[in-house]
Design a protein around this motif. Structure first.
Motif, PDB file in Angstrom:
ATOM      1  N   ASN A 195       0.829  -1.198   0.000  1.00  0.00           N
ATOM      2  CA  ASN A 195       0.000   0.000   0.000  1.00  0.00           C
ATOM      3  C   ASN A 195       0.867   1.253   0.000  1.00  0.00           C
ATOM      4  O   ASN A 195       2.084   1.184  -0.059  1.00  0.00           O
ATOM      5  CB  ASN A 195      -1.002  -0.020   1.168  1.00  0.00           C
TER       6      ASN A 195
ATOM      7  N   TYR B  30      -5.740  -5.904   6.739  1.00  0.00           N
ATOM      8  CA  TYR B  30      -6.049  -4.808   5.830  1.00  0.00           C
ATOM      9  C   TYR B  30      -5.842  -3.432   6.449  1.00  0.00           C
ATOM     10  O   TYR B  30      -6.141  -2.423   5.837  1.00  0.00           O
ATOM     11  CB  TYR B  30      -7.473  -4.969   5.294  1.00  0.00           C
ATOM     12  N   ARG B  31      -5.365  -3.401   7.681  1.00  0.00           N
ATOM     13  CA  ARG B  31      -4.987  -2.164   8.360  1.00  0.00           C
ATOM     14  C   ARG B  31      -6.107  -1.118   8.410  1.00  0.00           C
ATOM     15  O   ARG B  31      -5.915   0.031   8.040  1.00  0.00           O
ATOM     16  CB  ARG B  31      -3.746  -1.569   7.720  1.00  0.00           C
TER      17      ARG B  31
ATOM     18  N   THR C 223      -8.464  -1.543  -0.901  1.00  0.00           N
ATOM     19  CA  THR C 223      -8.761  -2.341   0.293  1.00  0.00           C
ATOM     20  C   THR C 223     -10.159  -2.941   0.186  1.00  0.00           C
ATOM     21  O   THR C 223     -10.382  -4.094   0.555  1.00  0.00           O
ATOM     22  CB  THR C 223      -8.618  -1.502   1.569  1.00  0.00           C
TER      23      THR C 223
ATOM     24  N   ILE D 277       0.182  -6.168   2.499  1.00  0.00           N
ATOM     25  CA  ILE D 277      -1.157  -6.609   2.867  1.00  0.00           C
ATOM     26  C   ILE D 277      -1.393  -7.961   2.221  1.00  0.00           C
ATOM     27  O   ILE D 277      -1.333  -8.077   0.997  1.00  0.00           O
ATOM     28  CB  ILE D 277      -2.224  -5.619   2.354  1.00  0.00           C
TER      29      ILE D 277
ATOM     30  N   LEU E  96     -13.137   2.957   3.340  1.00  0.00           N
ATOM     31  CA  LEU E  96     -12.055   2.095   2.856  1.00  0.00           C
ATOM     32  C   LEU E  96     -11.526   2.640   1.535  1.00  0.00           C
ATOM     33  O   LEU E  96     -12.311   3.027   0.674  1.00  0.00           O
ATOM     34  CB  LEU E  96     -12.568   0.673   2.587  1.00  0.00           C
TER      35      LEU E  96
ATOM     36  N   TYR F 251      -9.906  -6.027  -1.792  1.00  0.00           N
ATOM     37  CA  TYR F 251      -9.354  -7.146  -1.024  1.00  0.00           C
ATOM     38  C   TYR F 251     -10.401  -7.733  -0.081  1.00  0.00           C
ATOM     39  O   TYR F 251     -10.497  -8.945   0.063  1.00  0.00           O
ATOM     40  CB  TYR F 251      -8.132  -6.713  -0.225  1.00  0.00           C
TER      41      TYR F 251
END
Length: 116
Positions: A15, A67-68, A92, A21, A88, A95
């Motif tokens: 990212n 995914y933080r 992300t 990720i 988001l 994902y």
């Protein structure tokens, strides 16, 4: 913007912060969970519905690490097998939709038929 890199048995993404990720296998990413409802700029969040039998608390911890992002504190949605994320980045969101534990994702906004 993240860069997706295919590797044997899966993929990783880098990212904007250069954090890696984990992503499901490239094959799994061909099955995107549906994205429901219409985007509303005034309400940029998402409801994420997990598949039947997936423990919400366990899944939330895994999503937050992988995914933080932070999920809104426990709410009435837990009993429905879902959680809420305030916003988001598009990559992300992709994902999350690729994750095999996700049944569907819906845009936040005015009352939705998915929650009725």
């Amino acid at each position: 913007m993240a860069t997706l890199v295919a590797v044997a048995g899966g993929a990783i993404a880098c990212n904007a912060d250069r954090a890696l990720i984990p992503v499901q296998s490239v094959e799994d990413c061909r099955r995107l969970a549906p994205l429901l409802d219409t985007p509303d700029p005034a309400h940029p969040g998402y409801f994420v519905k997990l598949r039947s039998g997936v423990d919400v608390a366990t899944a939330v911890r895994a999503f937050e690490r992988a995914y933080r992002f932070e999920v809104s504190p426990e709410s009435e949605y837990d009993a429905l097998g879902m959680f809420f994320v305030a916003a988001l980045p598009k990559v992300t969101l992709l994902y999350v939709r690729c994750n095999a534990e996700v049944e569907w994702v819906a845009h936040e906004g005015p009352p939705s038929s998915v929650l009725v």
